[in-house]
Design a protein around this motif. Structure first.
Motif, PDB file in Angstrom:
ATOM      1  N   ASN A   6      29.260   8.300 -50.951  1.00  0.00           N
ATOM      2  CA  ASN A   6      29.512   9.677 -50.692  1.00  0.00           C
ATOM      3  C   ASN A   6      30.194   9.923 -49.601  1.00  0.00           C
ATOM      4  O   ASN A   6      31.687  10.569 -49.701  1.00  0.00           O
ATOM      5  CB  ASN A   6      28.243  11.029 -51.413  1.00  0.00           C
ATOM      6  CG  ASN A   6      27.837  10.475 -52.773  1.00  0.00           C
ATOM      7  OD1 ASN A   6      26.907  10.510 -53.353  1.00  0.00           O
ATOM      8  ND2 ASN A   6      28.322  10.041 -53.482  1.00  0.00           N
ATOM      9  N   PHE A   7      29.322   9.984 -48.945  1.00  0.00           N
ATOM     10  CA  PHE A   7      29.153  11.050 -47.426  1.00  0.00           C
ATOM     11  C   PHE A   7      30.589  10.220 -47.138  1.00  0.00           C
ATOM     12  O   PHE A   7      31.857  11.157 -46.280  1.00  0.00           O
ATOM     13  CB  PHE A   7      28.630  10.949 -46.719  1.00  0.00           C
ATOM     14  CG  PHE A   7      28.952  11.899 -45.434  1.00  0.00           C
ATOM     15  CD1 PHE A   7      29.704  13.341 -45.498  1.00  0.00           C
ATOM     16  CD2 PHE A   7      28.283  10.961 -44.277  1.00  0.00           C
ATOM     17  CE1 PHE A   7      29.492  13.391 -44.449  1.00  0.00           C
ATOM     18  CE2 PHE A   7      28.423  11.729 -42.878  1.00  0.00           C
ATOM     19  CZ  PHE A   7      29.213  12.919 -43.089  1.00  0.00           C
ATOM     20  N   ILE A   8      31.244   8.825 -46.835  1.00  0.00           N
ATOM     21  CA  ILE A   8      32.170   8.042 -45.996  1.00  0.00           C
ATOM     22  C   ILE A   8      33.656   8.302 -46.686  1.00  0.00           C
ATOM     23  O   ILE A   8      34.779   8.522 -46.120  1.00  0.00           O
ATOM     24  CB  ILE A   8      32.238   6.842 -46.322  1.00  0.00           C
ATOM     25  CG1 ILE A   8      32.154   6.193 -44.516  1.00  0.00           C
ATOM     26  CG2 ILE A   8      32.244   5.636 -48.014  1.00  0.00           C
ATOM     27  CD1 ILE A   8      31.070   4.643 -44.612  1.00  0.00           C
ATOM     28  N   ASP A   9      33.390   8.804 -48.173  1.00  0.00           N
ATOM     29  CA  ASP A   9      35.483   9.362 -48.160  1.00  0.00           C
ATOM     30  C   ASP A   9      35.112  10.357 -47.477  1.00  0.00           C
ATOM     31  O   ASP A   9      36.269  10.989 -47.719  1.00  0.00           O
ATOM     32  CB  ASP A   9      34.589   9.681 -49.359  1.00  0.00           C
ATOM     33  CG  ASP A   9      35.191   8.890 -51.227  1.00  0.00           C
ATOM     34  OD1 ASP A   9      35.232   7.726 -50.171  1.00  0.00           O
ATOM     35  OD2 ASP A   9      34.853   8.712 -52.082  1.00  0.00           O
ATOM     36  N   LEU A  10      34.859  10.913 -46.480  1.00  0.00           N
ATOM     37  CA  LEU A  10      35.333  12.205 -46.095  1.00  0.00           C
ATOM     38  C   LEU A  10      36.015  11.564 -45.271  1.00  0.00           C
ATOM     39  O   LEU A  10      37.049  11.786 -44.508  1.00  0.00           O
ATOM     40  CB  LEU A  10      34.396  12.926 -45.380  1.00  0.00           C
ATOM     41  CG  LEU A  10      34.255  14.367 -44.204  1.00  0.00           C
ATOM     42  CD1 LEU A  10      34.886  15.196 -44.784  1.00  0.00           C
ATOM     43  CD2 LEU A  10      33.007  14.575 -43.106  1.00  0.00           C
ATOM     44  N   PHE A  11      36.276  10.110 -44.287  1.00  0.00           N
ATOM     45  CA  PHE A  11      37.021   9.198 -43.242  1.00  0.00           C
ATOM     46  C   PHE A  11      38.118   9.053 -44.126  1.00  0.00           C
ATOM     47  O   PHE A  11      38.281   8.084 -43.198  1.00  0.00           O
ATOM     48  CB  PHE A  11      35.953   8.608 -42.372  1.00  0.00           C
ATOM     49  CG  PHE A  11      34.852   9.434 -42.119  1.00  0.00           C
ATOM     50  CD1 PHE A  11      34.958  10.737 -40.892  1.00  0.00           C
ATOM     51  CD2 PHE A  11      33.664   9.339 -42.756  1.00  0.00           C
ATOM     52  CE1 PHE A  11      33.447  10.658 -39.870  1.00  0.00           C
ATOM     53  CE2 PHE A  11      32.763  10.170 -42.149  1.00  0.00           C
ATOM     54  CZ  PHE A  11      32.391  11.021 -41.244  1.00  0.00           C
ATOM     55  N   ASP A  12      38.386   8.754 -45.230  1.00  0.00           N
ATOM     56  CA  ASP A  12      39.685   8.482 -45.535  1.00  0.00           C
ATOM     57  C   ASP A  12      41.002   8.625 -44.765  1.00  0.00           C
ATOM     58  O   ASP A  12      41.261   7.671 -44.628  1.00  0.00           O
ATOM     59  CB  ASP A  12      39.466   8.822 -47.096  1.00  0.00           C
ATOM     60  CG  ASP A  12      38.942   8.363 -48.345  1.00  0.00           C
ATOM     61  OD1 ASP A  12      38.314   6.997 -48.024  1.00  0.00           O
ATOM     62  OD2 ASP A  12      38.977   8.663 -49.323  1.00  0.00           O
ATOM     63  N   ASP A  13      41.065   9.463 -44.329  1.00  0.00           N
ATOM     64  CA  ASP A  13      42.141   9.962 -43.547  1.00  0.00           C
ATOM     65  C   ASP A  13      41.716   9.826 -42.261  1.00  0.00           C
ATOM     66  O   ASP A  13      42.622  10.835 -41.530  1.00  0.00           O
ATOM     67  CB  ASP A  13      43.197  10.594 -44.064  1.00  0.00           C
ATOM     68  CG  ASP A  13      42.549  12.263 -44.391  1.00  0.00           C
ATOM     69  OD1 ASP A  13      41.472  12.423 -44.593  1.00  0.00           O
ATOM     70  OD2 ASP A  13      43.439  13.346 -44.805  1.00  0.00           O
ATOM     71  N   PHE A  14      40.631   9.737 -41.557  1.00  0.00           N
ATOM     72  CA  PHE A  14      40.610   9.899 -40.618  1.00  0.00           C
ATOM     73  C   PHE A  14      41.356   9.126 -39.304  1.00  0.00           C
ATOM     74  O   PHE A  14      41.173   7.491 -39.200  1.00  0.00           O
ATOM     75  CB  PHE A  14      38.815   9.248 -39.855  1.00  0.00           C
ATOM     76  CG  PHE A  14      38.635   9.912 -38.679  1.00  0.00           C
ATOM     77  CD1 PHE A  14      38.758  10.986 -38.194  1.00  0.00           C
ATOM     78  CD2 PHE A  14      38.151   8.364 -37.918  1.00  0.00           C
ATOM     79  CE1 PHE A  14      38.680  10.912 -36.799  1.00  0.00           C
ATOM     80  CE2 PHE A  14      38.344   8.829 -36.710  1.00  0.00           C
ATOM     81  CZ  PHE A  14      37.774  10.091 -36.113  1.00  0.00           C
TER      82      PHE A  14
END
Length: 272
Positions: A87-95
């Motif tokens: 769930n949380f790691i999707d936050l960084f998809d375009d980091f």
């Protein structure tokens, strides 16, 4: 974003597809799940962990064009109550910054995911003992990960809700393990306020919405005030009208601050 997982069975069905939209909250004090365009990302099949000595199971991703085997700054990302690393790691998809992101989970199931400590709620100090224990466990994991993976500089910790609280607790209990802490919608209960500024105190960059009903902004503000009085470098960016979530405008601010810290750690070179 390249993904690699340890041997634990992450459920890919929690990854969502749809139109690009704000990050939303799943459950009480949970992590946000990114709503992305197109099909859900394909998860690699389970495999033997690259570093089986690590004490927590985890999901690993590389961002910004980073390649496996190369030394990169290390970000440890901590999910919220009832959520999972995917769930949380999707936050960084375009980091945009080149980094290695490791998202562990605890040993304790909760709902469809996991909990870091017993969910007494953000307004109760009863969570302090469990939070301390979890901070010690994750602090040890961060030290292990920094040695197991080729790492530039000192690791960075970031978390949402329970993960945000844990990011605070790690910063004050294990100051040499992280260079910076990024608590989002987090808090630190008064029993865990430190008595003095450590010799190498990590910088703390906190983010919180003033419409958050699950983790009141006041709890975050009291921690910031206590840490500032001791001499910590701590900032709190308040998002007007934002509830317990990470909408695009907050993520933009988080990414800007996080990328700056990643660059600072890259400039330090291999430290361990």
């Amino acid at each position: 974003m390249k993904r690699r997982r340890s041997s634990f069975p992450i459920r890919s069905d929690v990854l969502r597809a749809g139109a690009v939209a704000a990050l939303v909250v799943i459950g009480c004090q949970s992590s946000p799940s990114a709503v992305t365009s197109g099909p859900a990302p394909t998860m690699a099949p389970a495999s033997k962990p690259a570093h089986p000595a690590l004490s927590l199971e985890y999901l690993e991703v590389l961002t910004g064009g980073a390649t496996n085997g190369e030394a990169e700054p290390l970000i440890v990302a901590l999910h919220g109550l009832g959520a999972r690393p995917d769930n949380f790691i999707d936050l960084f998809d375009d980091f945009p910054a080149k980094a290695r992101i490791i998202a562990p989970h605890s040993h304790t199931p909760f709902s469809d995911g996991f909990q870091w400590f017993a969910p007494y709620g953000a307004t109760s100090d009863e969570s302090a003992p469990g939070m301390s224990k979890a901070a010690d466990e994750v602090g040890a994991f961060i030290d292990e990960a920094a040695k197991a993976f080729p790492t530039l500089g000192t690791p960075i910790v970031i978390g949402f809700s329970q993960g945000g609280a844990l990011s605070y607790a790690i910063a004050v209990r294990h100051p040499t393990s992280v260079a910076a802490s990024f608590p989002i919608s987090g808090w630190l209960p008064p029993p865990l306020f430190p008595d003095a500024l450590p010799a190498a105190a990590p910088a703390i960059f906190a983010f919180h919405g003033n419409a958050d009903e699950r983790v009141p902004l006041e709890r975050d503000q009291s921690a910031v005030s206590a840490l500032e009085k001791l001499g910590y470098h701590v900032t709190l960016k308040i998002a007007n009208g934002v509830p317990h979530a990470i909408p695009p405008e907050v993520r933009k601010d988080v990414f800007a601050a996080l990328a700056t810290e990643v660059d600072a750690q890259r400039s330090k070179g291999a430290q361990r």
